[in-house]
Design a protein around this motif. Structure first.
Motif, mmCIF file in Angstrom:
data_model
loop_
_atom_site.group_PDB
_atom_site.id
_atom_site.type_symbol
_atom_site.label_atom_id
_atom_site.label_comp_id
_atom_site.label_asym_id
_atom_site.label_seq_id
_atom_site.Cartn_x
_atom_site.Cartn_y
_atom_site.Cartn_z
ATOM 1 N N ARG A 55 0.748 -1.492 -0.059
ATOM 2 C CA ARG A 55 0.279 0.092 -0.576
ATOM 3 C C ARG A 55 0.678 1.899 0.136
ATOM 4 N NH1 ARG A 55 -4.762 -2.432 4.236
ATOM 5 N NH2 ARG A 55 -5.108 -3.559 3.096
ATOM 6 N N LEU A 56 2.122 1.338 0.488
ATOM 7 C CA LEU A 56 2.977 2.161 1.032
ATOM 8 C C LEU A 56 3.539 2.321 -0.456
ATOM 9 C CD1 LEU A 56 3.381 4.387 3.023
ATOM 10 C CD2 LEU A 56 5.370 3.247 3.116
ATOM 11 N N SER A 57 3.390 1.707 -1.320
ATOM 12 C CA SER A 57 4.468 1.520 -2.819
ATOM 13 C C SER A 57 3.345 2.301 -3.612
ATOM 14 C CB SER A 57 4.609 0.253 -3.039
ATOM 15 O OG SER A 57 6.182 -0.314 -2.059
ATOM 16 N N GLU A 58 2.317 2.064 -3.621
ATOM 17 C CA GLU A 58 1.184 2.267 -4.743
ATOM 18 C C GLU A 58 1.119 3.645 -4.655
ATOM 19 O OE1 GLU A 58 -2.316 -0.075 -6.108
ATOM 20 O OE2 GLU A 58 -1.575 -1.747 -4.322
ATOM 21 N N ILE A 59 1.059 4.158 -2.807
ATOM 22 C CA ILE A 59 0.645 5.808 -2.881
ATOM 23 C C ILE A 59 1.922 6.063 -4.016
ATOM 24 C CG2 ILE A 59 0.995 7.488 -1.400
ATOM 25 C CD1 ILE A 59 0.276 5.436 1.019
ATOM 26 N N SER A 60 2.830 5.993 -4.104
ATOM 27 C CA SER A 60 4.175 6.490 -4.599
ATOM 28 C C SER A 60 3.760 6.802 -6.682
ATOM 29 C CB SER A 60 5.140 6.242 -4.338
ATOM 30 O OG SER A 60 5.497 5.051 -4.404
ATOM 31 N N GLY A 61 2.901 5.409 -7.171
ATOM 32 C CA GLY A 61 2.886 5.424 -7.943
ATOM 33 C C GLY A 61 3.599 4.160 -8.801
ATOM 34 N N PHE A 105 13.054 -4.501 -5.070
ATOM 35 C CA PHE A 105 12.473 -2.628 -4.522
ATOM 36 C C PHE A 105 12.358 -2.528 -5.652
ATOM 37 C CE2 PHE A 105 17.275 -4.594 -3.090
ATOM 38 C CZ PHE A 105 16.824 -3.881 -1.716
ATOM 39 N N ASP A 106 11.496 -1.581 -5.065
ATOM 40 C CA ASP A 106 10.946 -0.749 -6.111
ATOM 41 C C ASP A 106 11.130 1.193 -5.710
ATOM 42 O OD1 ASP A 106 9.226 0.143 -8.308
ATOM 43 O OD2 ASP A 106 7.017 -1.181 -6.923
ATOM 44 N N GLY A 107 10.483 1.815 -6.784
ATOM 45 C CA GLY A 107 10.538 2.850 -6.552
ATOM 46 C C GLY A 107 9.901 4.009 -7.470
ATOM 47 N N GLY A 108 9.087 3.481 -8.090
ATOM 48 C CA GLY A 108 7.611 3.905 -9.132
ATOM 49 C C GLY A 108 8.365 4.732 -9.818
ATOM 50 N N ALA A 109 7.609 5.673 -10.101
ATOM 51 C CA ALA A 109 8.142 6.471 -11.980
ATOM 52 C C ALA A 109 8.256 7.693 -11.409
ATOM 53 C CB ALA A 109 7.582 6.299 -13.116
ATOM 54 N N GLY A 110 8.828 8.872 -12.448
ATOM 55 C CA GLY A 110 8.885 9.866 -12.043
ATOM 56 C C GLY A 110 9.956 10.692 -10.903
ATOM 57 N N ALA A 111 9.968 11.919 -11.252
ATOM 58 C CA ALA A 111 11.088 12.967 -10.222
ATOM 59 C C ALA A 111 10.774 12.460 -8.745
ATOM 60 C CB ALA A 111 10.408 13.984 -10.626
ATOM 61 N N ALA A 112 9.675 12.414 -8.504
ATOM 62 C CA ALA A 112 9.398 11.981 -6.846
ATOM 63 C C ALA A 112 10.754 9.893 -6.458
ATOM 64 C CB ALA A 112 7.995 11.742 -6.303
ATOM 65 N N GLY A 113 9.673 9.142 -8.275
ATOM 66 C CA GLY A 113 10.355 8.412 -7.819
ATOM 67 C C GLY A 113 12.266 7.999 -7.946
ATOM 68 N N SER A 114 12.712 8.790 -8.050
ATOM 69 C CA SER A 114 14.746 8.740 -8.376
ATOM 70 C C SER A 114 14.631 8.829 -7.034
ATOM 71 C CB SER A 114 14.195 9.533 -9.394
ATOM 72 O OG SER A 114 14.288 11.032 -9.012
ATOM 73 N N ARG A 115 13.763 9.038 -6.073
ATOM 74 C CA ARG A 115 14.200 9.573 -4.401
ATOM 75 C C ARG A 115 13.522 8.516 -3.781
ATOM 76 N NH1 ARG A 115 16.909 14.625 -3.464
ATOM 77 N NH2 ARG A 115 17.603 15.839 -4.845
ATOM 78 N N ILE A 116 13.048 7.605 -4.007
ATOM 79 C CA ILE A 116 12.167 6.634 -3.427
ATOM 80 C C ILE A 116 12.619 5.290 -4.027
ATOM 81 C CG2 ILE A 116 10.314 5.925 -2.254
ATOM 82 C CD1 ILE A 116 8.324 8.651 -3.424
ATOM 83 N N LEU A 117 12.686 5.066 -1.961
ATOM 84 C CA LEU A 117 13.046 2.987 -2.490
ATOM 85 C C LEU A 117 12.117 2.548 -1.291
ATOM 86 C CD1 LEU A 117 15.320 0.719 -3.286
ATOM 87 C CD2 LEU A 117 16.332 1.133 -1.785
ATOM 88 N N HIS A 118 11.292 1.556 -1.962
ATOM 89 C CA HIS A 118 10.334 0.306 -1.296
ATOM 90 C C HIS A 118 11.853 -0.236 -1.183
ATOM 91 C CE1 HIS A 118 7.277 3.740 -1.842
ATOM 92 N NE2 HIS A 118 7.286 3.946 -2.424
ATOM 93 N N VAL A 119 11.368 -1.197 -0.092
ATOM 94 C CA VAL A 119 11.337 -2.382 0.279
ATOM 95 C C VAL A 119 10.094 -3.411 0.065
ATOM 96 C CG1 VAL A 119 12.889 -3.836 1.680
ATOM 97 C CG2 VAL A 119 13.952 -1.800 1.543
ATOM 98 N N ARG A 120 9.207 -3.755 -0.903
ATOM 99 C CA ARG A 120 8.620 -4.794 -0.729
ATOM 100 C C ARG A 120 9.001 -5.673 -0.085
ATOM 101 N NH1 ARG A 120 5.139 -2.510 -5.582
ATOM 102 N NH2 ARG A 120 3.363 -3.971 -4.424
ATOM 103 N N ASN A 121 9.755 -6.732 -0.458
ATOM 104 C CA ASN A 121 9.829 -7.991 0.646
ATOM 105 C C ASN A 121 10.863 -8.060 0.553
ATOM 106 O OD1 ASN A 121 8.522 -10.190 0.553
ATOM 107 N ND2 ASN A 121 10.142 -11.095 -0.441
ATOM 108 N N ALA A 122 11.602 -8.548 1.970
ATOM 109 C CA ALA A 122 12.930 -8.832 2.298
ATOM 110 C C ALA A 122 12.578 -10.072 2.713
ATOM 111 C CB ALA A 122 13.042 -8.320 3.601
ATOM 112 N N PRO A 123 14.250 -11.011 2.415
ATOM 113 C CA PRO A 123 14.331 -12.675 2.838
ATOM 114 C C PRO A 123 13.695 -12.710 4.289
ATOM 115 C CG PRO A 123 15.595 -11.490 1.521
ATOM 116 C CD PRO A 123 15.129 -10.639 2.245
ATOM 117 N N SER A 124 13.056 -13.937 4.592
ATOM 118 C CA SER A 124 12.614 -14.708 5.351
ATOM 119 C C SER A 124 13.810 -14.988 5.672
ATOM 120 C CB SER A 124 11.515 -15.393 5.982
ATOM 121 O OG SER A 124 10.567 -15.904 7.045
#
Length: 400
Positions: free
Chosen positions: A202-208, A358-377
């Motif tokens: 959900r937090l990743s989707e907020i940034s596109g 890992f994900d960052g989204g698109a556009g200018a904001a995306g280049s400054r965001i790093l989402h850790v959407r899954n980390a290994p158990s």
């Protein structure tokens, strides 16, 4: 970048941080086991991070004075057809450089665990237990002492680039990303790193970002041995895992407070932060059951899923599973205990995602965001090693 936490010139925003001081969610509801790295494919990132993470966890606890116990673990084969899988686990553990592993027979099992029955076991003396609430709270203090600020009760609703700032605005150039919460409060950031666990999609989707992989919550319910019966268990006792399923099966886990947890099962949670049997969130439930990836997973594992659901409601069914290892345990010896919720990343084909996403989204904001959407158990054991890997990724993406 400040390794193991986050760049303290930026702001770490994470829905889960509203409970950082108390570790109310995943960190405070896990089994408390420091895993040794037996289960994972040799050469894989999961294996590397777990073995490194366990060593770092013990070292960190020593440095911070956080108590732990290296009480060991037995992975016990109770059926003859489990022995080849147990031996394969032993070979895998050796390839992963797990310290002290050895195979033992029925007599040695009873020397280590007098009430446990089994044909053969894999003895892992390096496995331990710790209170991960204390570890998480110590991480929070480290972050603050390094100059970071933790904002609790800050549910993020938007991330975007700031409106064009005047050339005279130094802060506007240095911190061009705006994060807003549902109260309308704002934080200006240079870069954003999110590690939101049960809310990472959900937090990743907020940034596109893409809606996949989706987080599907699975609740694990524990039983607890009555205090007068805790003598039945000395260390961790685990079954030989079925490779078809991502869960390790019901096990016996001593805790730092002297109690013994039994379980868990694994059932779909009707609320992402729902730790009680009947907790329900309409939004979370609809999110899960309308996702085609979940139905593909369910249809492939129907009998297993129905069995887990039955055991969630039937105390005697759970106890029968436990009696395979310690026959003396009865329904009179156990109480219903706490539950945890696992943030299981799932793709649209019903495949369990067990590596970094890992994900960052698109556009200018995306280049400054790093989402850790899954980390290994196992992410708690591997936390410090995972943090270093995330820091490396942030440095690469942000060119820090």
């Amino acid at each position: 970048m400040s390794r193991g936490i986050v760049d303290c010139t930026d702001t770490m925003l994470d829905e889960a941080l509203r409970d950082a001081f108390h570790a109310h969610h995943q960190s405070g509801h896990n089994s408390g086991v420091i895993h040794s790295g037996i289960y994972y494919t040799p050469g894989s990132l999961k294996a590397k991070l777990c073995v490194q993470g366990a060593a770092l966890c013990y070292k960190y606890c020593d440095q911070k004075g956080i108590p732990y116990k290296q009480c060991g673990k037995l992975i016990v084969a109770v059926e003859h057809d489990e022995i080849p899988r147990l031996k394969a686990l032993y070979e895998r553990g050796l390839q992963n450089n797990v310290p002290g592993l050895k195979l033992i027979g029925a007599k040695e099992i009873q020397e280590k665990e007098p009430f446990c029955r089994g044909l053969m076991a894999l003895d892992s003396p390096y496995t331990g237990i710790v209170d991960y609430k204390q570890v998480a709270q110590s991480f929070a203090r480290d972050f603050q002492e390094a100059g970071g600020t933790i904002l609790t009760d800050f549910e993020v609703t938007n991330m975007e680039m700031a409106k064009e700032s005047s050339p005279e605005s130094e802060d506007g150039l240095k911190y061009p990303v705006i994060v807003r919460n549902k109260k309308g409060e704002e934080v200006s950031c240079g870069h954003i790193l999110t590690c939101a666990g049960l809310h990472s999609d959900r937090l990743s989707e907020i940034s596109g970002c893409s809606p996949e992989p989706r987080i599907v919550p699975f609740r694990g319910d524990y039983l607890v041995l009555k205090p007068e019966k805790s003598y039945l268990v000395k260390g961790n006792i685990y079954p030989v895992p079925n490779p078809r399923f991502p869960f390790l099966g019901v096990h016996f886990t001593p805790r730092m407070d002297g109690s013994v947890w039994l379980g868990p099962n694994a059932v779909l949670a009707c609320k992402r932060e729902g730790y009680k049997l009947l907790d329900f969130s309409p939004a979370d439930f609809l999110d899960a059951v309308t996702y085609r990836g979940l139905w593909k997973l369910v249809l492939r594992n129907m009998s297993y899923g129905l069995g887990e659901l039955y055991r969630a409601f039937s105390l005697s069914a759970q106890v029968r599973q436990l009696q395979k290892f310690i026959p003396e345990v009865t329904t009179k010896d156990v109480l219903r205990g706490p539950s945890g919720v696992r943030a299981q990343a799932l793709d649209s084909e019903g495949n369990l995602v067990d590596d970094f996403v890992f994900d960052g989204g698109a556009g200018a904001a995306g280049s400054r965001i790093l989402h850790v959407r899954n980390a290994p158990s196992p992410a708690a054991t591997s936390a410090l090693a995972i943090a270093a890997a995330i820091a490396d990724e942030a440095e690469r993406r942000f060119q820090l």
